[in-house]
Design an enzyme around this catalytic site. Structure first.
Site, short mmCIF file in Angstrom:
data_model
loop_
_atom_site.label_atom_id
_atom_site.label_comp_id
_atom_site.label_asym_id
_atom_site.label_seq_id
_atom_site.Cartn_x
_atom_site.Cartn_y
_atom_site.Cartn_z
N TYR A 143 -16.12 -0.08 -4.23
CA TYR A 143 -16.93 1.14 -4.08
C TYR A 143 -17.38 2.01 -5.27
O TYR A 143 -16.80 2.11 -6.42
CB TYR A 143 -16.54 2.41 -2.79
CG TYR A 143 -15.65 3.49 -3.98
CD1 TYR A 143 -14.43 3.10 -4.46
CD2 TYR A 143 -16.19 4.56 -3.52
CE1 TYR A 143 -13.65 3.65 -4.73
CE2 TYR A 143 -15.64 5.79 -4.08
CZ TYR A 143 -13.78 5.87 -4.37
OH TYR A 143 -13.14 6.83 -5.30
N LYS A 184 -12.31 0.93 -9.27
CA LYS A 184 -12.58 1.95 -7.84
C LYS A 184 -12.36 1.07 -6.94
O LYS A 184 -13.78 1.15 -6.58
CB LYS A 184 -14.05 2.09 -8.50
CG LYS A 184 -14.36 3.58 -7.95
CD LYS A 184 -15.92 3.85 -8.54
CE LYS A 184 -15.76 5.02 -7.81
NZ LYS A 184 -15.75 6.32 -7.29
N GLU A 186 -5.94 12.40 -14.46
CA GLU A 186 -7.02 12.97 -13.31
C GLU A 186 -6.70 13.20 -11.85
O GLU A 186 -5.77 13.43 -11.73
CB GLU A 186 -8.04 11.65 -13.67
CG GLU A 186 -7.38 10.59 -12.98
CD GLU A 186 -7.78 9.24 -11.83
OE1 GLU A 186 -9.47 9.52 -12.74
OE2 GLU A 186 -7.74 8.73 -11.87
N LEU A 222 -10.15 6.44 -13.98
CA LEU A 222 -11.10 5.29 -13.59
C LEU A 222 -11.57 5.74 -15.03
O LEU A 222 -12.43 7.84 -14.84
CB LEU A 222 -11.26 6.16 -12.47
CG LEU A 222 -12.35 5.29 -12.17
CD1 LEU A 222 -13.19 4.16 -11.64
CD2 LEU A 222 -13.19 6.39 -11.06
N1 PLP Z 1 -11.15 9.89 -10.94
C1 PLP Z 1 -11.55 8.89 -9.54
C2 PLP Z 1 -10.18 9.09 -8.41
C3 PLP Z 1 -12.94 9.00 -8.87
O1 PLP Z 1 -12.99 8.45 -7.64
C4 PLP Z 1 -13.70 9.52 -9.34
C5 PLP Z 1 -14.98 9.47 -8.39
O2 PLP Z 1 -15.32 9.22 -8.08
C6 PLP Z 1 -14.39 10.01 -10.72
C7 PLP Z 1 -12.80 10.04 -11.75
C8 PLP Z 1 -15.61 10.54 -11.40
O3 PLP Z 1 -16.15 9.16 -11.72
P1 PLP Z 1 -17.49 9.26 -12.06
O4 PLP Z 1 -17.52 10.22 -12.34
O5 PLP Z 1 -17.99 8.04 -11.96
O6 PLP Z 1 -17.86 9.78 -10.55
#
Ligand code: PLP
Length: 285
Positions: free
Chosen positions: A33, A149, A182, A207
């Site tokens: 996603y 993701k 994270e 991620l």
């Molecule tokens: N880490 C995780 C586990 C996430 O689910 C998300 C966003 O949903 C992020 C980091 C941050 O990613 P982004 O800045 O692309 O929203």
């Protein structure tokens, strides 16, 4: 106003927006996603989100369901039909519908695509950023490829719930070496005692957030020093500031970790400045 979702080629009223019981996303969490911020009715950093989607799909050997340009059209149309000014657009691609069997379905099985869009409370988000949020920490018990993701988010769901039950907004995962990886739906940052803005490297243990990537550019443009390095919970508690980044929360100051204050327990100047700077750096199309 009734909501509309795009489901496998059709824009459907909310009550009819359903997927098949043998969709592999539903059966196996076999899908990926993207969540993209919508600002002024437009998608933020669309190109980067599409690139990450293509990478996630490639890692799992799921075909792109249509070209990035065509997906962009569907996402924009979903935003338009839901009259979203400020919020998020959600895109999910699964390996498609097939008789239940763990191994991949026959070649040519069409990936399944769902797109939804909804408004976020931007006034409420600003108020939250003014106060800052609390996080709790817990062991990172996820699989070894969280750089993809995927929609397999059960550890993240449980972590977020644990945070809520302790009156916090986010949970930080901590690896076996005591390093923060994270958040359950965000990347983790600190501002060190000597003023450097630090986050860990985007390897397979996190991620690679789009907000993270854009913010790295903004940090340099603001005349601040960026440092890519892991940090412990103790480092974060000794830091001047801590914050998280994600498409829906942008830069969100963190003022408490496991009930203990970060810095003076209030949002700091760097997080505030970077929240503003992100807006100038993100690409809105
Ligand atoms: N880490 C995780 C586990 C996430 O689910 C998300 C966003 O949903 C992020 C980091 C941050 O990613 P982004 O800045 O692309 O929203």
């Amino acid at each position: 106003m009734s909501r509309i979702a795009y489901v496998n080629g059709r824009y459907r009223p909310w009550r009819d927006a359903t997927v098949h019981v043998e969709d592999r996303g539903y059966q196996f969490a076999d899908g990926v996603y993207e969540v993209c911020e919508v600002r002024g009715g437009r998608m933020v950093d669309e190109r980067r989100h599409m690139a990450r989607l293509e990478r996630s799909l490639g890692e799992l050997r799921i075909a792109m369901p249509m070209s990035p340009a065509a997906l962009g059209i569907v996402m924009r149309e979903t935003i338009r039909r839901n009259r979203v000014e400020n919020g998020i657009v959600y895109l999910q691609v699964s390996r498609g519908v097939a008789r239940r069997d763990h191994a991949f379905p026959l070649p040519g099985t069409a990936p399944a695509v769902v797109v939804t869009a909804r408004a976020l409370d931007s006034v409420g988000n600003e108020a939250t950023a003014e106060k800052g949020i609390a996080v709790v920490t817990l062991p990172d018990n996820r699989w070894a490829r969280v750089d993809i993701k995927t929609i397999a988010l059960l550890p993240n769901v449980l972590a977020k719930q644990a945070a809520r039950e302790q009156g916090a907004r986010e949970a930080w995962f901590v690896d076996r070496d005591g390093k923060v990886t994270e958040g359950s739906s965000s990347n983790a940052w600190i501002v060190t005692g000597d003023g450097k803005v630090a986050t860990r490297a985007a390897d397979t243990a996190i991620l690679r957030g789009i907000t993270r990537d854009v913010l790295i550019g903004a940090i340099a443009a603001e005349g601040l020093t960026f440092e890519e390095r892991p940090f412990t919970v103790a480092d974060a508690l000794a830091a001047r500031e801590a914050f998280l980044t994600s498409a829906s929360q942008i830069v969100m100051p963190i003022v408490r970790i496991d009930g203990k204050p970060v810095g003076d327990g209030k949002p700091g100047p760097v997080a505030r400045a970077l929240r503003e700077a992100f807006r100038r750096h993100a690409q809105v199309a």
